[in-house]
Design an enzyme around this catalytic site. Structure first.
Site, PDB file in Angstrom:
ATOM      1  CB  SER A   1      -0.989   0.078   1.386  1.00  0.00           C
ATOM      2  OG  SER A   1       0.001  -0.004   2.508  1.00  0.00           O
TER       3      SER A   1
ATOM      4  CE1 TYR B   1       6.715   6.242  11.636  1.00  0.00           C
ATOM      5  CE2 TYR B   1       6.274   8.739  11.932  1.00  0.00           C
ATOM      6  CZ  TYR B   1       6.598   7.649  11.001  1.00  0.00           C
ATOM      7  OH  TYR B   1       6.405   7.802   9.590  1.00  0.00           O
TER       8      TYR B   1
HETATM    9  N1  NAP Z   1       2.147   8.393   5.320  1.00  0.00           N
HETATM   10  C1  NAP Z   1       2.832   9.439   6.026  1.00  0.00           C
HETATM   11  O1  NAP Z   1       2.165  10.453   6.165  1.00  0.00           O
HETATM   12  C2  NAP Z   1       4.246   9.296   6.125  1.00  0.00           C
HETATM   13  C3  NAP Z   1       4.874  10.232   6.420  1.00  0.00           C
HETATM   14  C4  NAP Z   1       6.370  10.108   6.666  1.00  0.00           C
HETATM   15  C5  NAP Z   1       6.720   8.575   6.691  1.00  0.00           C
HETATM   16  N2  NAP Z   1       6.132   7.720   6.170  1.00  0.00           N
HETATM   17  C6  NAP Z   1       6.619   6.479   6.023  1.00  0.00           C
HETATM   18  O2  NAP Z   1       6.646   6.207   4.771  1.00  0.00           O
HETATM   19  C7  NAP Z   1       6.749   4.598   4.839  1.00  0.00           C
HETATM   20  C8  NAP Z   1       5.539   4.074   3.976  1.00  0.00           C
HETATM   21  O3  NAP Z   1       4.268   4.439   4.660  1.00  0.00           O
HETATM   22  P1  NAP Z   1       2.928   4.444   4.143  1.00  0.00           P
HETATM   23  O4  NAP Z   1       2.567   5.893   4.577  1.00  0.00           O
HETATM   24  O5  NAP Z   1       3.001   4.129   2.737  1.00  0.00           O
HETATM   25  O6  NAP Z   1       2.055   3.581   4.708  1.00  0.00           O
HETATM   26  P2  NAP Z   1       1.445   2.310   4.551  1.00  0.00           P
HETATM   27  O7  NAP Z   1       0.303   2.392   3.343  1.00  0.00           O
HETATM   28  O8  NAP Z   1       0.856   1.702   5.905  1.00  0.00           O
HETATM   29  O9  NAP Z   1       2.400   1.321   4.044  1.00  0.00           O
HETATM   30  C9  NAP Z   1       3.399   0.959   4.972  1.00  0.00           C
HETATM   31  C10 NAP Z   1       3.972  -0.578   4.505  1.00  0.00           C
HETATM   32  O10 NAP Z   1       5.033  -1.125   5.065  1.00  0.00           O
HETATM   33  C11 NAP Z   1       4.647  -2.605   5.376  1.00  0.00           C
HETATM   34  N3  NAP Z   1       4.975  -2.888   6.462  1.00  0.00           N
HETATM   35  C12 NAP Z   1       4.749  -3.068   7.895  1.00  0.00           C
HETATM   36  N4  NAP Z   1       5.569  -3.962   8.591  1.00  0.00           N
HETATM   37  C13 NAP Z   1       6.179  -4.453   7.745  1.00  0.00           C
HETATM   38  C14 NAP Z   1       7.049  -5.726   7.947  1.00  0.00           C
HETATM   39  N5  NAP Z   1       7.084  -6.162   8.904  1.00  0.00           N
HETATM   40  N6  NAP Z   1       7.556  -6.363   6.920  1.00  0.00           N
HETATM   41  C15 NAP Z   1       7.567  -5.673   5.753  1.00  0.00           C
HETATM   42  N7  NAP Z   1       6.479  -4.775   5.263  1.00  0.00           N
HETATM   43  C16 NAP Z   1       5.921  -4.044   6.617  1.00  0.00           C
HETATM   44  C17 NAP Z   1       3.051  -2.568   5.154  1.00  0.00           C
HETATM   45  O11 NAP Z   1       2.516  -3.673   4.830  1.00  0.00           O
HETATM   46  P3  NAP Z   1       1.193  -4.498   5.532  1.00  0.00           P
HETATM   47  O12 NAP Z   1       0.271  -4.221   4.626  1.00  0.00           O
HETATM   48  O13 NAP Z   1       1.539  -6.022   5.296  1.00  0.00           O
HETATM   49  O14 NAP Z   1       1.220  -3.969   7.052  1.00  0.00           O
HETATM   50  C18 NAP Z   1       2.812  -1.605   4.135  1.00  0.00           C
HETATM   51  O15 NAP Z   1       3.134  -2.205   2.879  1.00  0.00           O
HETATM   52  C19 NAP Z   1       6.675   4.198   6.154  1.00  0.00           C
HETATM   53  O16 NAP Z   1       8.281   3.936   6.449  1.00  0.00           O
HETATM   54  C20 NAP Z   1       6.282   5.513   7.036  1.00  0.00           C
HETATM   55  O17 NAP Z   1       6.858   5.466   8.156  1.00  0.00           O
HETATM   56  C21 NAP Z   1       4.766   7.895   6.102  1.00  0.00           C
END
Ligand code: NAP
Length: 290
Positions: free
Chosen positions: A12, A156
């Protein structure tokens, strides 16, 4: 130049968008995620279908960043398809909320296991190959909160600060080996992150924080409202920033901020970059700073 790229957390959000963006630019993508035959089977199927329909190169592999064996198996599987791996995008991550004191150790350890040790496991698995070839790029997806931790989600922020310290350390130690390491600091974007977040679970400890409870609840509801509003930025901006860093032929910046409200963080980064260069030079390590 077409590159071979492994991305974690492609079920995702930024991971999936980055896989699609890079494949669209002609790169060969290994889109990894947990549980491709279970809860993530539909997205794994959709990515494979997309590749088949467009002729783009996307391989979907199972990879759980909290498991050494899973990471090694996935990286070995990459080399069954190709003889080179140019880039690893450490994107997998979880968000977490609650009062710092209300975290049980196993809950905070889990946040670090995914967000910090997960990236180390991946880097450890890909680096011998990159070192042999004398080139490579490690990308670390972080957050503006790594620079200014917000209350009520401190584990976090702490995990992402740790990730950034590692990313910077890799950059110094690998600079003369031809391998680059960069950080992408994202603001708040509308991905699945808030739906998948974990919480501090010690309610007895949380009960002592009644006086700030409303502030905490308001900050989370404000965040939810923002990311589900029309004002929320497009998550593809982050995927594009990652793809642009991969495609960059000159020196890559250590930190790239992707946030409509990121002016303050950019200022912190500018000051930090100049100060860090000075410190490294005075320690006789200037050759490692780009
Ligand atoms: N969205 C924001 O506002 C934001 C802001 C700053 C930084 N970030 C960073 O961006 C990155 C991506 O997040 P996102 O916002 O795209 O959120 P997201 O849609 O929740 O995506 C997170 C991804 O990480 C995966 N994941 C979680 N635990 C895992 C594990 N043990 N092994 C492998 N994959 C795992 C999830 O897979 P599952 O479906 O299997 O859980 C999902 O594919 C993260 O590092 C987050 O901290 C996000």
């Amino acid at each position: 130049m077409k590159r071979t790229v492994l991305i974690t957390g492609c079920s995702s959000g930024f991971g999936r968008l980055t896989a699609e963006t890079l494949a669209g630019r002609g790169h060969s993508v290994f889109a990894t995620m947990r549980d491709i035959d279970g809860k993530n089977a539909a997205v794994a199927h959709a990515l494979r279908e997309r590749a088949a329909a467009t002729g783009q190169s996307i391989h979907v592999l199972d990879l759980d960043v909290t498991s050494d064996a899973s990471v090694v198996t996935a990286v070995d599987a990459v080399f069954e398809h190709t003889d080179r791996l140019d880039v690893a995008v450490n994107n997998a991550g979880i968000f977490s909320g609650g009062y710092l004191e209300a975290y049980r150790m196993e809950d905070i350890q889990h946040v670090f296991d995914v967000n910090v040790y997960g990236a180390m496991r991946v880097n450890r698995a890909v680096l011998p190959h990159m070192r042999r070839r004398g080139e490579g790029l490690l990308v670390h997806v972080s957050t503006v909160a790594a620079r200014t931790p917000f209350p009520f989600s401190v584990p976090y922020a702490a995990s992402k600060s740790a990730l950034e310290a590692l990313a910077q350390g890799y950059r110094y130690e690998l600079a003369l080996l031809g391998i680059d390491s960069v950080i992408v600091e994202a603001g708040a974007f509308p991905t699945a992150i808030l739906d998948k977040m974990t919480w501090a679970r010690d309610e007895e400890r949380a009960a002592g924080y009644e006086i700030v409870e409303e502030l905490k609840d308001r900050s989370f509801s404000g965040l939810r409202d923002y990311v589900s509003s029309d004002d929320a930025p497009d998550s593809r901006q982050v995927a594009t920033a990652i793809a642009d860093l991969i495609d960059l032929s000159g020196d890559r910046p250590l930190r790239t901020v992707v946030d409509p409200f990121g002016a303050g963080i950019r200022r912190i980064n500018e000051v930090a970059a100049a100060a860090q260069r000075e410190v490294m030079e005075s320690a006789g390590l200037g050759a490692l700073v780009r």
